[in-house]
Design a protein around this motif. Structure first.
Motif, PDB file in Angstrom:
ATOM      1  N   THR A  17       0.800  -1.162  -0.062  1.00  0.00           N
ATOM      2  CA  THR A  17      -0.028  -0.057  -0.069  1.00  0.00           C
ATOM      3  C   THR A  17       0.940   1.197   0.057  1.00  0.00           C
ATOM      4  N   TYR A  18       0.403   2.429  -0.494  1.00  0.00           N
ATOM      5  CA  TYR A  18       0.976   3.606  -0.387  1.00  0.00           C
ATOM      6  C   TYR A  18       0.705   4.448   0.711  1.00  0.00           C
ATOM      7  N   GLY A  19      -0.384   4.182   1.384  1.00  0.00           N
ATOM      8  CA  GLY A  19      -0.825   5.200   2.298  1.00  0.00           C
ATOM      9  C   GLY A  19      -0.450   4.697   3.849  1.00  0.00           C
ATOM     10  N   PRO A  20      -1.072   5.372   4.671  1.00  0.00           N
ATOM     11  CA  PRO A  20      -0.547   5.189   6.015  1.00  0.00           C
ATOM     12  C   PRO A  20      -1.314   4.098   6.711  1.00  0.00           C
ATOM     13  N   LYS A  21      -2.640   3.464   5.957  1.00  0.00           N
ATOM     14  CA  LYS A  21      -3.654   2.644   6.451  1.00  0.00           C
ATOM     15  C   LYS A  21      -3.152   1.305   6.167  1.00  0.00           C
ATOM     16  N   PRO A  22      -3.301   0.229   6.504  1.00  0.00           N
ATOM     17  CA  PRO A  22      -3.233  -1.265   6.172  1.00  0.00           C
ATOM     18  C   PRO A  22      -4.086  -1.253   4.784  1.00  0.00           C
ATOM     19  N   PRO A  23      -3.637  -2.345   3.664  1.00  0.00           N
ATOM     20  CA  PRO A  23      -4.190  -2.095   2.728  1.00  0.00           C
ATOM     21  C   PRO A  23      -5.591  -2.978   2.488  1.00  0.00           C
ATOM     22  N   VAL A  24      -5.739  -3.886   3.622  1.00  0.00           N
ATOM     23  CA  VAL A  24      -7.094  -4.692   3.509  1.00  0.00           C
ATOM     24  C   VAL A  24      -8.038  -3.985   4.359  1.00  0.00           C
ATOM     25  N   ARG A  25      -9.408  -3.832   3.989  1.00  0.00           N
ATOM     26  CA  ARG A  25     -10.330  -3.052   5.016  1.00  0.00           C
ATOM     27  C   ARG A  25     -10.458  -3.732   6.176  1.00  0.00           C
ATOM     28  N   GLU A  26     -10.601  -3.312   7.298  1.00  0.00           N
ATOM     29  CA  GLU A  26     -10.942  -3.965   8.609  1.00  0.00           C
ATOM     30  C   GLU A  26     -11.999  -4.832   8.683  1.00  0.00           C
TER      31      GLU A  26
END
Length: 199
Positions: free
Chosen positions: A144-153
Motif C-alpha cells: 500500500t502507498y498510504g498510512p492505512k493497512p491495505p485490507v479493509r478492517e
C-alpha cells in the motif's frame, strides 16, 4: 524491463481508472514483495502484475515459471507479460477467478491491486477469492502507498485474518509498505518468527 515506463504511461492515459500508480513499481518494491517466497514454495498467483516488475522479482527469487499464474485485466499488459515471461501462465481475467482455478492449492497470492481504492464489494470478493485459492498456511502479500493497512478492517475480520507488517520501501514512487496476511487460526496454531497484528 525495457520500455516499462512508456507502455505504463500510455495505458495510464488510456485507462486512468484502471491503473492506480503514477509509475511502475520499483525493483526495490518488487524485491520486498517477493522476499518471503522461493523455489520450494510451490504455486503462486499474482494479481494485477501490470508491466511485470513484481513478476520479475518473484522469478528472481526462484519461483518456478510453471508455478506462477498472473491475473491481469488490461489486455495490452497481458500480451506484454506473455512475451516477457515464457513459461508463466498469463490470464486476461479478473483476480476473483483464482478461487475456481486454484481452490486450496496456492502457497501465496501476491497482489499489486489498489485494494483501498476498489469499491467495497469488489475488495471483499478479491480477498475472499485469494483465501479460497490459498492452501492451509498460505499467505497474501499486498503493498500500500498510504498510512492505512491495505485490507479493509471489516473484510479482515470477516475472513479471520492477521497481518504481519513487512518492509517499508522508500525507493519507490510513492513510498510503499508491504503487508503479509494469513488466516488467524493457522498463524496462532504454529510457531512463527514474525509478529502478527490485527490491523
Amino acid at each position: 524491463m525495457p520500455g516499462d515506463l512508456p507502455l505504463f504511461l500510455a495505458q495510464l492515459l488510456r485507462n486512468p481508472r484502471e491503473i492506480s500508480a503514477v509509475v511502475p513499481s520499483s525493483r526495490m518494491l518488487a524485491a520486498a514483495m517477493a522476499e518471503s517466497l522461493g523455489p520450494l514454495d510451490g504455486p503462486v498467483a499474482e494479481f494485477g502484475p501490470g508491466t511485470g516488475r513484481i513478476t520479475r522479482g518473484l522469478l528472481d527469487r526462484g519461483v518456478v515459471p510453471a508455478d506462477l499464474t498472473l491475473y491481469e485485466m488490461n489486455a495490452v499488459f497481458s500480451e506484454r507479460l506473455q512475451r516477457e515471461f515464457p513459461g508463466v501462465r498469463v490470464l486476461n481475467r479478473p483476480a476473483q477467478q483464482a478461487a475456481e482455478d486454484h481452490r486450496g492449492t496456492l502457497a501465496a497470492v501476491v497482489s499489486g491491486l489498489p485494494l483501498l481504492s476498489i469499491p467495497e464489494p469488489v475488495h471483499r470478493e478479491i480477498l475472499a477469492a485469494a483465501f479460497a485459492a490459498l492452501r492451509p498456511g498460505g499467505r497474501f502479500v499486498q503493498f500500500t502507498y498510504g498510512p492505512k493497512p491495505p485490507v479493509r478492517e471489516d473484510v479482515r475480520d470477516t475472513l479471520g485474518l492477521v497481518a504481519t507488517p513487512g518492509l517499508r520501501v522508500w525507493g519507490n514512487l510513492p513510498p510503499a509498505r508491504v503487508y503479509i496476511y494469513r488466516r488467524a487460526a493457522e498463524f496462532c496454531a504454529a510457531p512463527q518468527g514474525d509478529h502478527a497484528f490485527r490491523i
